[in-house]
Motif scaffolding. Structure first.
Motif, PDB file in Angstrom:
ATOM      1  N   ALA A 199     -58.548  18.420 -22.066  1.00 35.22           N
ATOM      2  CA  ALA A 199     -59.825  18.344 -22.771  1.00 35.22           C
ATOM      3  C   ALA A 199     -60.726  17.326 -22.091  1.00 35.22           C
ATOM      4  O   ALA A 199     -60.285  16.230 -21.720  1.00 35.22           O
ATOM      5  N   LEU A 200     -62.013  17.679 -21.948  1.00 35.64           N
ATOM      6  CA  LEU A 200     -63.007  16.824 -21.322  1.00 35.64           C
ATOM      7  C   LEU A 200     -64.090  16.484 -22.337  1.00 35.64           C
ATOM      8  O   LEU A 200     -64.608  17.369 -23.023  1.00 35.64           O
ATOM      9  N   GLY A 201     -64.422  15.180 -22.412  1.00 37.79           N
ATOM     10  CA  GLY A 201     -65.479  14.771 -23.333  1.00 37.79           C
ATOM     11  C   GLY A 201     -65.995  13.397 -22.959  1.00 37.79           C
ATOM     12  O   GLY A 201     -65.573  12.797 -21.966  1.00 37.79           O
ATOM     13  N   VAL A 243     -64.308  11.407 -20.090  1.00 38.47           N
ATOM     14  CA  VAL A 243     -62.866  11.179 -20.239  1.00 38.47           C
ATOM     15  C   VAL A 243     -62.153  12.528 -20.268  1.00 38.47           C
ATOM     16  O   VAL A 243     -62.566  13.438 -21.006  1.00 38.47           O
ATOM     17  N   PHE A 244     -61.095  12.624 -19.459  1.00 37.07           N
ATOM     18  CA  PHE A 244     -60.281  13.850 -19.434  1.00 37.07           C
ATOM     19  C   PHE A 244     -58.836  13.471 -19.772  1.00 37.07           C
ATOM     20  O   PHE A 244     -58.253  12.569 -19.173  1.00 37.07           O
ATOM     21  N   ASP A 245     -58.236  14.179 -20.745  1.00 33.72           N
ATOM     22  CA  ASP A 245     -56.826  14.013 -21.100  1.00 33.72           C
ATOM     23  C   ASP A 245     -56.161  15.374 -21.048  1.00 33.72           C
ATOM     24  O   ASP A 245     -56.677  16.352 -21.633  1.00 33.72           O
ATOM     25  N   VAL A 253     -51.986  13.364 -17.646  1.00 38.79           N
ATOM     26  CA  VAL A 253     -53.044  12.812 -16.821  1.00 38.79           C
ATOM     27  C   VAL A 253     -54.187  12.327 -17.717  1.00 38.79           C
ATOM     28  O   VAL A 253     -54.552  12.981 -18.700  1.00 38.79           O
ATOM     29  N   HIS A 254     -54.712  11.137 -17.359  1.00 34.83           N
ATOM     30  CA  HIS A 254     -55.845  10.549 -18.070  1.00 34.83           C
ATOM     31  C   HIS A 254     -56.850  10.108 -17.017  1.00 34.83           C
ATOM     32  O   HIS A 254     -56.529   9.289 -16.148  1.00 34.83           O
ATOM     33  N   ILE A 255     -58.102  10.680 -17.073  1.00 37.81           N
ATOM     34  CA  ILE A 255     -59.128  10.396 -16.080  1.00 37.81           C
ATOM     35  C   ILE A 255     -60.372   9.872 -16.789  1.00 37.81           C
ATOM     36  O   ILE A 255     -60.818  10.440 -17.791  1.00 37.81           O
ATOM     37  N   VAL A 256     -60.907   8.760 -16.251  1.00 36.15           N
ATOM     38  CA  VAL A 256     -62.141   8.190 -16.789  1.00 36.15           C
ATOM     39  C   VAL A 256     -63.145   8.067 -15.648  1.00 36.15           C
ATOM     40  O   VAL A 256     -62.851   7.428 -14.624  1.00 36.15           O
ATOM     41  N   VAL A 272     -57.823   7.176 -12.545  1.00 34.14           N
ATOM     42  CA  VAL A 272     -56.872   8.232 -12.865  1.00 34.14           C
ATOM     43  C   VAL A 272     -55.526   7.594 -13.182  1.00 34.14           C
ATOM     44  O   VAL A 272     -55.050   6.716 -12.454  1.00 34.14           O
ATOM     45  N   SER A 273     -54.910   8.042 -14.287  1.00 38.69           N
ATOM     46  CA  SER A 273     -53.585   7.571 -14.665  1.00 38.69           C
ATOM     47  C   SER A 273     -52.680   8.777 -14.868  1.00 38.69           C
ATOM     48  O   SER A 273     -53.042   9.722 -15.571  1.00 38.69           O
ATOM     49  N   LEU A 274     -51.527   8.738 -14.221  1.00 41.30           N
ATOM     50  CA  LEU A 274     -50.551   9.822 -14.315  1.00 41.30           C
ATOM     51  C   LEU A 274     -49.234   9.262 -14.817  1.00 41.30           C
ATOM     52  O   LEU A 274     -48.806   8.184 -14.405  1.00 41.30           O
TER      53      LEU A 274
END
Length: 674
Positions: A85-87, A95-97, A115-118, A128-130
């Protein structure tokens, strides 16, 4: 070096998220692309599906690629899937989770990871966090310079690095975890990385196991530069525990810190290590360089300095250097020096020691109190040195103290003066010796020797043989080691049993192989049979014996061929026990009508001659004696009354059978022959 796989994922995610942002206002957007190429990355069969999230607060994003190739990382045809999801958050950041899935990545990297992208446009930063199981990777990079990244790894499986390692090395990782904090730059045709790392139980191996490790832990700093066909690695590490293998060198690392520093360059022509330093304070220190051929085998080694302290140096680093029947090595003391080896040949060595004790586990060779130095070069003349010992043991034979002067000239190491070595109440003299340590063929060693007054009783005791008295002496004008053969000119004369045993024409082929081949001739002169038979408990025989063992051939120290002929031609007396043993050896019986009951009435008999011969070929011994008879051959020709004749009936005797007969005849209740 460790997180490059994560960096590649960031490039792909950044591209796809950008497409999602561009179409954020268009619910139900679907984008396809056959190929996408950016420096260092090529993808094919891509698709992005973007729709309104179920809660209507953002977008649902699904991205996929049938294949992704990253040559600099050794990645080929890796499948990629991304779902999440992107928001925007309250700070206005994107933010993408979601979940990322890679298919066919080396080591199973990111088979299913959160994955967590800001993306923060105001701060010009993409983070990016994986996370997969206990492995965590975090990446931060400027949005206007995505070729640069700061990366943090925790608990990364070492197998995930297999693709990257394959670009510089033919080996593979097998186990363990890696932590790292690195700076990474993607360049035209490659990558650069530098930073700190930590290893926990890492394992790796290579073809032929020439370079391998198991359970290696530690940490340090690393620099990596992979551009074009050349990769450069700079490493400064502290290792604790684990096993390492480098060609014949096997290291069992201690739990205390061991410092390792190296600079390596890898190309299609192999790997070159131009700086190698190892420091294990209480065992081994060395500095030098080495090269590996494309197949992984060691092709060049130069140690500018080494210092080894025993027994720790051998226990941790030397067990692979001693093998075969020699077993382990017992060592105590210290040695320092230099070494050069290239293209399969020794080029130079020098060492010095103030005191060193060495002994092979099987007792075949040992030296106590080795002191002094040796200095040899295949191409340069070197100054004279002196090397000696307090005690020397060769095949369990003790030798006394000695010291010699040595000089290297034209690739030959020469003994400058004769060397006298005390041994068994006598003396072993090395009159001259020339050694070519670097010779792969041709003459490797030439020496002349002399033995005087060696006590045979002490010699027998040292070897565990039945003891007999006499003196060993002789001269060897020339002993040469040529190709893979030791040749002896002259001979040895043993004064034993009040007679002489002369050994001539001796040669030894493949002396260090699994089946050495020894050939020679032995002549026996005037041996006192009374002394000889008493030693071996054969039964008493008086008189003198002559004989020969010609064309002797031992393979793996076991008889394969010879022609033996033994004759006692001057008469004497023979005991009943000796008669029975001779009869058993010859497979014969008593001739001339003498019955067993009569034989028992006499303890000794007179004889005129005794003769026995054996020609061994293969596993069969052709037997003979003084001459043929109707039923076989005569072994004992009697004299006086009762007149005794012993006849051998078996002309062909199986060699193992004959050996059993001889063993039974000579052991009796007396000494055991070993």
């Amino acid at each position: 070096m460790l997180p490059v796989s994560t960096r590649t994922l960031v490039l792909m995610l950044a591209g796809w998220i950008a497409m999602a942002w561009a179409g954020a206002a268009c619910a139900g957007l679907s984008v396809e692309a056959d190929t996408l190429s950016v420096p260092g990355l090529e993808m094919g069969g891509m698709q992005a599906d973007i729709d309104t999230a179920p809660d209507a607060k953002g977008l649902s994003v699904k991205l996929s690629a049938e294949r992704a190739d990253v040559p600099a990382l050794g990645w080929r045809k890796v499948g990629v899937g991304l779902d999440g999801a992107l928001g925007r958050d309250e700070l206005g950041r994107w933010v993408f989770d979601g979940v990322v899935r890679l298919r066919g990545a080396p080591g199973g990297a990111l088979g299913r990871a959160d994955v967590h992208i800001v993306a923060d446009a105001a701060a010009n930063t993409l983070e990016v966090s994986l996370k997969q199981d206990k492995a965590v990777a975090q990446v931060a990079l400027p949005m206007d310079q995505t070729t640069h990244a700061q990366i943090t790894l925790k608990g990364l499986p070492a197998g995930w690095l297999q693709g990257l390692l394959s670009t510089v090395w033919s080996g593979r990782t097998t186990a363990g975890k890696v932590d790292a904090d690195l700076a990474l730059d993607v360049l035209d045709g490659g990558v650069q990385a530098a930073g700190q790392f930590a290893l926990d139980g890492v394992g790796f191996d290579s073809p032929g196991n020439t370079l391998a490790g198991q359970g290696v832990s530690g940490g340090g700093r690393i620099g990596f530069d992979n551009q074009g066909e050349t990769s450069v690695i700079d490493l400064d590490a502290t290792l604790r525990g684990g096993d390492l293998t480098l060609a014949a060198l096997r290291a069992r690392l201690p739990t205390h810190p061991v410092q390792l520093s190296l600079s390596a360059r890898s190309t299609k022509a192999g790997m070159t290590v131009r700086r190698l330093r190892l420091t294990d304070p209480d065992a081994l220190q060395l500095e030098g360089e080495l090269d590996f051929a494309p197949g992984g085998s060691l092709s060049h080694l130069r140690l500018d300095r080494f210092n080894a302290r025993f027994p720790a140096a051998y226990e941790r680093y030397g067990t692979g250097l001693v093998s075969g029947g020699a077993g382990d090595l017992r060592a105590r003391g210290e040695i320092a020096g230099q070494l050069a080896w290239d293209a399969g040949a020794l080029k130079a060595f020098a060492f010095q020691t103030g005191g060193l004790d060495l002994a092979l586990g099987d007792g075949s060779l040992g030296v106590n109190g080795l002191h002094g130095a040796l200095d040899w070069s295949a191409t340069e003349n070197r100054p004279s040195t002196r090397l000696g010992w307090r005690a020397l043991q060769v095949y369990r034979i003790p030798n006394g103290a000695a010291e010699g002067a040595w000089r290297s000239t034209g690739g030959t190491l020469t003994l400058e003066k004769p060397l006298a070595i005390p041994v068994l109440d006598g003396q072993f003299r090395v009159l001259g010796l020339s050694l070519r340590p670097g010779a792969a063929s041709g003459e490797r060693l030439q020496t002349s020797l002399a033995l005087t007054q060696i006590d045979m009783a002490a010699f027998c005791r040292a070897l565990g043989w039945p003891e007999f008295h006499g003196k060993l002496g002789g001269a060897v004008p020339s002993l040469r080691y040529v190709d893979d053969r030791v040749e002896l000119a002259g001979g040895l004369s043993i004064n034993a049993f009040d007679g002489f045993i002369d050994i001539t024409g001796l040669s030894l082929a493949q002396p260090f192989g699994d089946a050495p081949v020894l050939t020679g001739n032995i002549a026996l002169r005037k041996l006192d049979l009374g002394l000889l038979t008493s030693v071996f408990d054969f039964g008493n025989i008086t008189g003198r014996m002559d004989g020969s063992i010609d064309d002797l051939r031992l393979v793996g120290w076991a008889p394969a061929a010879f022609k033996a002929n033994l004759v006692a031609g001057e008469g004497g007396r023979i005991s009943q026990k000796a008669v029975n043993n001779l009869t058993s050896v010859g497979g014969g019986g008593i001739a001339g009508g003498l019955q067993g009951t009569v034989l028992k009435l006499f303890k000794t008999f007179g004889y005129r001659r005794i003769g026995l011969s054996c020609a061994l070929k293969g596993d069969v011994c052709s037997m003979g004696g003084l001459g043929p008879t109707k039923d076989g051959y005569t072994i004992v020709e009697g004299s006086g009354l009762p007149r005794l004749t012993v006849v051998g009936h078996q002309r062909e005797v199986d060699w193992p059978t004959l050996v059993r007969r001889l063993k039974a005849a000579t052991e009796g209740d007396g000494p055991v022959v070993r």
